[in-house]
Enzyme design. Structure first.
Site, PDB file in Angstrom:
ATOM      1  N   HIS A 256       3.964  30.198 -11.328  1.00  0.00           N
ATOM      2  CA  HIS A 256       4.991  31.176 -11.700  1.00  0.00           C
ATOM      3  C   HIS A 256       5.688  31.680 -10.429  1.00  0.00           C
ATOM      4  O   HIS A 256       5.174  32.573  -9.757  1.00  0.00           O
ATOM      5  CB  HIS A 256       4.366  32.364 -12.434  1.00  0.00           C
ATOM      6  CG  HIS A 256       3.941  32.061 -13.827  1.00  0.00           C
ATOM      7  ND1 HIS A 256       4.792  32.129 -14.900  1.00  0.00           N
ATOM      8  CD2 HIS A 256       2.741  31.662 -14.320  1.00  0.00           C
ATOM      9  CE1 HIS A 256       4.145  31.805 -16.006  1.00  0.00           C
ATOM     10  NE2 HIS A 256       2.897  31.511 -15.676  1.00  0.00           N
TER      11      HIS A 256
ATOM     12  N   CYS B  28       5.822  26.700 -15.521  1.00  0.00           N
ATOM     13  CA  CYS B  28       4.522  26.749 -16.179  1.00  0.00           C
ATOM     14  C   CYS B  28       4.541  25.931 -17.476  1.00  0.00           C
ATOM     15  O   CYS B  28       4.641  24.717 -17.425  1.00  0.00           O
ATOM     16  CB  CYS B  28       4.077  28.192 -16.395  1.00  0.00           C
ATOM     17  SG  CYS B  28       2.307  28.327 -16.802  1.00  0.00           S
TER      18      CYS B  28
ATOM     19  N   GLU C 131       8.221  33.556 -10.190  1.00  0.00           N
ATOM     20  CA  GLU C 131       8.635  34.954 -10.371  1.00  0.00           C
ATOM     21  C   GLU C 131       7.483  35.922 -10.138  1.00  0.00           C
ATOM     22  O   GLU C 131       7.703  37.137 -10.064  1.00  0.00           O
ATOM     23  CB  GLU C 131       9.252  35.142 -11.765  1.00  0.00           C
ATOM     24  CG  GLU C 131       8.283  35.234 -12.919  1.00  0.00           C
ATOM     25  CD  GLU C 131       7.715  33.894 -13.387  1.00  0.00           C
ATOM     26  OE1 GLU C 131       6.942  33.891 -14.363  1.00  0.00           O
ATOM     27  OE2 GLU C 131       8.042  32.855 -12.770  1.00  0.00           O
TER      28      GLU C 131
END
Length: 196
Positions: free
Chosen positions: A178, A77, A180
């Site tokens: 993202h 990001c 994650e």
């Protein structure tokens, strides 16, 4: 494997650390130059202000270490945007300059900015980073600035216009989304990066 998550003071460090642990690896969150130099894989996460992130990296004496890094590094990001040469954010911020690409504000009269939520990612040719990930798979985005399509683009997405969702130059990788927070696809991408 020595996995380092760089502490930029503006990232989802613990979410990323938890995802890496799910895959079966242990990681350390640090801004210690010596530990970063000894890493096998490096993550550069970030959310929020690019100016604050650059100031943090400068104060921690990490600018040259990152620019000269020979190990695989993944910017996430804001971390991806830090790898560019310049961002329009905060009336203009010079960044690491690893990629000779500017980061521009997404502008649209009809779609909400920031671009937040799930969007598809289309990768170009066979990319090791996308091993076992289908074309047009969904990943989670949260950003107001983006890189246009450029010579380093290995995957792209569409919001207002086409933009670079993944870039690569030698051992430097950047993802605008993202991983994650992107479920199975994100876990697979992080696993691919660690196993490359």
């Amino acid at each position: 494997m020595n996995i380092i998550i760089i502490n930029t003071s503006c990232g989802n460090f613990f979410s990323l650390k938890s995802t890496i642990k799910k895959i079966g690896f242990y990681s350390k969150i640090t801004n210690n130059p010596e530990k970063i130099l000894n890493a096998d894989k490096i993550f550069l996460p970030g959310v929020g202000s690019i100016k604050s992130a650059m100031t943090k990296l400068k104060n921690d004496n990490l600018l040259n270490i990152l620019k000269c890094c020979k190990k695989d590094i993944l910017g996430i990001c804001l971390g991806m945007q830090l790898l560019g040469k310049y961002s329009q954010e905060n009336k203009g911020v010079h960044t690491l300059g690893i990629f000779d690409v500017e980061v521009n504000l997404i502008k649209d009269k009809f779609l909400p900015i920031p671009h937040m939520g799930w969007n598809t990612v289309n990768y170009i040719n066979n990319q090791p980073l996308f091993k076992n990930i289908k074309q047009n798979s969904y990943f989670y985005f949260a950003h107001s600035y983006a890189m246009n399509i450029n010579n380093y683009t290995i995957a792209y997405s569409n919001y207002v216009q086409l933009f670079s969702s993944v870039i690569q130059k030698n051992n430097f990788f950047g993802v605008q989304f993202h991983p994650e927070r992107s479920g199975i696809n994100g876990i697979q991408l992080i696993k691919n990066f660690l196993e490359m």
